[in-house]
Design a protein around this motif. Structure first.
Motif: not given
Length: 437
Positions: A78, A282-283, A286, A289
């Motif tokens: 991030s 971000k979704n 993601q 993941g």
């Protein structure tokens, strides 16, 4: 004979891993089996001992390491770790970064268990190392030395707290004396010793280091710091609350639940999923993941730690600690030194600082009482001894080796030496305090 068998098993483990290139998990299983056979553990108990050791160590660490890896991965990708690293280096300067890391480790280490502090702080260490091209071991060891010292010396950590109770020491005085000893131990084992390791080759796990992001893509400083230290804040808050509310309070069970490290990390990772993930554009797939990648990266580490637990349990079940304790009990020496020595040898043989400390209590307590030795100092002497020479049968050894991607030899030369410095400086400090008090 028992000591020679243990030495032979440890040497065999090192040869299997270093020379034969056997995966450490398999090497641990083979050596654990050999140790059980050679030390006379009943044949029908060996498999159960190995399985119990694996189960016990994973039951306490698998959630912490897995959630900690997920948390650290998100802090890295991030850009939060990049932001924190920049703020720390700008504040302390590159020349003082080891001292800054040591200070952070000491502050973090007081409320946090060692394992939690390790998995939460390693991403920060790696971000500083990669961003400013600094030597990983030399930068990371001061922080980890601080975490180790607080774990072994200072209540409210489990082993020192249990020793305070069993030696009938004073919690406040032990904490005060412990801080007096902790400071020089951390300085000598941290910045001073690590300055000799600047050329030690190390390529830390890149899972916790993301590509550098442009300034406008980074999360804010407050968001980055608050999210990263949220587990610490939660643990501190629940610790204070547990003292503020008596055991009879209806809120006590809720506080106990929220104080559990696994629950704290669940709360922290849920918050981070939004603060550093969803709210940063971000979704959810993601973010998930990132978490899957983090688990893949630390799967081997979990297996290695499980293997170390198997060997520790086999050695414990064969009564090795009791045998050595009985031999050492007959030595005529200063009680504080004897307590330190018993804990150190049990630690070297069994691998667990907690087992070493608690086993030492039963042997040294009658001697301490008869000699009128200061119980607060005995807590610290035993605590220091229980940290001595961490090696291949200690999960902390493998955490450091695998995260920093070191050879077994260099892990001995860095981690094991650091832990031994802490133990000897702690003993010296105890003896100095004893001569003053």
């Amino acid at each position: 004979m028992t000591f020679l068998i243990i030495i032979g098993c440890i040497a065999g483990l090192i040869l299997l891993i270093s020379a034969a290139k056997v995966h450490p998990f398999l090497a641990f299983l083979l050596i654990s089996l050999a140790a059980g056979l050679l030390l006379g553990l009943p044949l029908d108990k060996i498999a159960g001992s190995i399985e119990k050791g694996i189960g016990d160590i994973l039951s306490s660490l698998v959630i912490l390491i897995t959630l900690g890896a997920m948390f650290g991965k998100l802090v890295a990708v991030s850009g939060a770790a990049q932001r924190i690293a920049a703020v720390i280096v700008n504040a302390a300067g590159k020349k003082n970064i080891q001292w800054a890391m040591m200070t952070i480790g000491f502050i973090i280490g007081i409320p946090l268990f060692y394992g939690i502090g390790f998995v939460l702080m390693v991403p920060l260490i790696f971000s500083v190392v990669y961003k400013y091209k600094l030597p990983a071991v030399a930068i990371g060891l001061p922080m980890l030395a601080a975490l180790s010292v607080t774990h072994g010396f200072l209540p409210p950590h489990p082993s020192p707290s249990a020793l305070v109770t069993q030696f009938h020491a004073n919690m406040g005085l032990t904490l005060f004396y412990g801080i007096l000893l902790a400071v020089p131990a951390i300085i000598i084992a941290g910045p001073v010793f690590s300055s000799t390791l600047k050329k030690m080759p190390s390529q830390p796990l890149k899972s916790f280091v993301a590509d550098e992001l442009p300034e406008d893509k980074l999360p804010g400083s407050f968001n980055s710091f608050f999210t990263a230290v949220l587990p610490v804040l939660l643990l501190m808050a629940t610790t204070i609350a547990s003292f503020a509310f008596p055991a009879t309070s209806p809120l006590h069970p809720l506080i106990a639940l929220l104080a559990a490290p696994s629950i704290v990390l669940m709360i922290a990772i849920t918050y981070a999923t939004f603060s550093l993930g969803i709210f940063q554009g971000k979704n959810m797939p993601q973010v998930m993941g990132f978490y899957v990648d983090a688990v893949k990266d630390i799967a081997s580490i979990l297996l290695i730690i499980a293997g170390s637990g198997a060997l520790k349990q086999v050695l414990t079940d064969t009564g090795v600690n009791a045998q050595f304790a009985g031999l050492l009990q007959n030595l005529h020496m200063q009680p504080l030194v004897l307590g330190w020595l018993i804990a150190a040898i049990i630690r070297i043989c069994v691998g667990s600082a907690t087992v070493a400390g608690l086993t030492t209590v039963g042997i040294i307590l009658p001697i301490m009482v008869a000699s009128h030795t200061n119980p607060n100092l005995m807590v610290l002497a035993v605590g220091a001894g229980s940290l001595a020479f961490s090696h291949v049968n200690d999960s902390g050894f493998w955490l450091f080796k695998e995260y920093f991607n070191l050879s077994v030899k260099n892990t001995f030369l860095s981690w094991s030496v650091m832990e031994s410095i802490v133990a000897f400086v702690g003993l010296a400090g105890v003896l100095i305090l004893n001569s003053i008090l």
